[in-house]
Enzyme design. Structure first.
Site, PDB file in Angstrom:
ATOM      1  N   GLU A 220      -1.050   0.100  -6.451  1.00 15.58           N
ATOM      2  CA  GLU A 220      -1.609  -0.087  -5.055  1.00 15.58           C
ATOM      3  C   GLU A 220      -1.369   1.241  -4.289  1.00 15.58           C
ATOM      4  O   GLU A 220      -0.554   1.796  -3.858  1.00 15.58           O
ATOM      5  CB  GLU A 220      -0.846  -1.150  -4.288  1.00 15.58           C
ATOM      6  CG  GLU A 220      -0.658  -2.428  -4.920  1.00 15.58           C
ATOM      7  CD  GLU A 220      -2.272  -2.994  -5.132  1.00 15.58           C
ATOM      8  OE1 GLU A 220      -3.282  -2.547  -4.368  1.00 15.58           O
ATOM      9  OE2 GLU A 220      -2.475  -3.853  -5.666  1.00 15.58           O
ATOM     10  N   CYS A 254      -1.381   2.181   4.421  1.00 13.28           N
ATOM     11  CA  CYS A 254      -2.315   2.377   3.360  1.00 13.28           C
ATOM     12  C   CYS A 254      -3.790   1.914   3.739  1.00 13.28           C
ATOM     13  O   CYS A 254      -4.774   2.600   2.982  1.00 13.28           O
ATOM     14  CB  CYS A 254      -1.610   1.834   1.912  1.00 13.28           C
ATOM     15  SG  CYS A 254      -1.493  -0.120   2.263  1.00 13.28           S
TER      16      CYS A 254
END
Length: 475
Positions: A220, A254
């Site tokens: 990720e 993020c």
């Protein structure tokens, strides 16, 4: 050899992994009831520890909004656990599959079995949620887990370690702390699966280390997630939702909007609406406990360098500081817009991870789509439009890890949606059933009945098999 050398630490982690592997071999298929019991106890412990965890994160950030921690760390973690508890039994059921006519009588099914020992490397920006989320999926799938927590949030790491040590023996779940060298050694362990959340650059190194053991990875990685406002979408509405997504956790997310694509003739209107929205959310910033600080001086300096670079390369910078406060010594940073940035600027090359929003203008929507497609595939795409046909066109013509239409950030909290990147923004997915599948082996099982029809295909071959092959191949 001194006890704190890298070789000693690697050996200690290897021994812990060996204990977890041995424990797994003794209990390779935990029942649904036991898995749900583990998760239920985890939820109770998380609720009980919420105040300590919020205080620890606040200390690590030198100023992290308590309410942001509860909303973005504790609440989604609990929601994910409850979702897994509610659905784990159904996820575990074998799936019946179709058997081809020529192979009858027989049965086919898929069994979902735990992989074994899962490694999780969690980041600093959401140190609880991005630890508990993958842990939930791994436990729901029946695995043992080793966690390498971020060295940049030591107080939170210790709070998590104590909480989890009170629930699980270390041959079931263990938290490991340490600097970057420990994380590098952790990546080299022979896990059955490794999940990493962090930067693309570090993700490459993690994948390289895992490849030595052929360890499958879920990465990720973030990236530059664009927000795109359609030509006729209400600009005030878009600005407010983008401001929230950009300012939450001071942009240290993020999936935060990393840059905006705005219709050229609406740029001034967006700047005004965005500034108004930020001022409404944060009328003050420096002494406002709702506004989070930048994690540390290193991150603060990095963001300051981005602004300096943009200014030196001709960028037009707009500071949004509603009360004209001085920020020196606070660890906080006002919100900045960088208007009409060029590709040469660092803010358009690196993931920003802070309260800076570059604004690129476009004339035709197709031009904006081409701009997105000309860059690495992002973790998230935010599109603002009330025209469903045009929205579908943008969805069809772009690729990203996830999409959120007419909002920001909210898609990550949907437990029934997989979460993961694509290309430079990562590989694999978790959350909900996607997490269960990531941490499970979908094992196909074919079971032959008493009558074996495939004997008809055994040698010696003759006219019968030739006729059968002819009819099958040329029907």
């Amino acid at each position: 050899m001194p006890p704190d050398t890298p070789d000693k630490r690697f050996l200690a982690m290897q021994q812990l992994l060996n204990r977890q592997q041995t424990a797994f071999q003794m209990d390779p298929m935990p029942s649904a009831g036991r898995r749900k019991g583990h998760l239920t106890r985890l939820a109770s412990a998380l609720k009980a520890a919420r105040h300590r965890l919020a205080e620890a994160i606040d200390m690590d950030f030198n100023g992290r909004s308590r309410d942001e921690t509860l909303m973005a760390e504790i609440f989604p973690s609990l929601a994910g656990i409850r979702y897994a508890v509610d659905h784990a039994s159904r996820w575990m059921r074998p799936d019946r599959r179709r058997v081809g006519l020529i192979f009858q009588p027989a049965r086919a099914r898929v069994l979902y079995q735990p992989l074994g020992v899962v490694g999780i490397i969690s980041p600093w920006n959401y140190p609880v949620y991005l630890t508990i989320g993958p842990l939930t999926g791994a436990l729901a799938a029946g695995n043992r887990v080793m966690i390498k927590a971020s060295e940049f949030t030591p107080n939170t790491t210790e709070a998590l370690r104590e909480m989890l040590a009170g629930l699980f023996a270390d041959d079931h779940v263990a938290v490991i702390s340490g600097e970057a060298d420990v994380a590098a050694a952790f990546s080299r362990l022979d896990f059955d699966h490794l999940l990493f959340t962090g930067s693309t650059a570090v993700g490459r190194r993690v994948m390289h280390a895992a490849a030595e053991n052929l360890t499958p990875v879920t990465l990720e990685l973030g990236g530059k997630s664009p927000a795109l406002v359609a030509p006729d979408y209400p600009i005030d509405s878009a600005a407010g939702r983008i401001a929230f997504g950009k300012c939450f956790n001071a942009g240290q997310t993020c999936i935060a909007p990393d840059y905006l694509l705005c219709p050229q003739d609406r740029l001034d209107a967006f700047v005004k609406a965005f500034s108004t929205a930020v001022a409404r959310i944060y009328p003050t910033m420096a002494a406002n406990s709702d506004y989070t600080a930048i994690l540390n001086q290193r991150q603060f300096n990095r963001l300051s360098d981005y602004l300096t670079d943009a200014r030196e390369k001709g960028g037009r910078l707009v500071e949004i500081n509603p009360s004209a406060e001085a920020f020196s010594g606070t660890g906080k940073m006002p919100v900045w817009l960088v208007l009409e940035p060029t590709r040469a600027m660092t803010v358009m090359q690196e993931e920003i991870f802070g309260p800076i929003l570059p604004v690129v203008t476009y004339r035709q929507l197709s031009e904006a789509v081409d701009y997105i497609n000309g860059r690495s595939r992002p973790l998230a795409l935010y599109y603002f439009d009330e025209n469903s046909q045009r929205t579908q066109t943008v969805l069809n013509q772009t690729r990203s890890g996830g999409v959120c239409i007419n909002d920001t950030l909210a898609h990550v909290a949907q437990d029934d949606l997989p979460f993961g990147g694509v290309g430079q923004s990562g590989m694999g997915a978790y959350h909900g059933r996607a997490g269960f599948l990531t941490f499970s082996k979908a094992r196909p099982v074919f079971e032959r009945g008493r009558f074996n029809s495939t004997r008809l295909a055994w040698p010696p071959y003759g006219r019968r098999i030739h006729r059968w092959l002819y009819r099958f191949l040329f029907r």
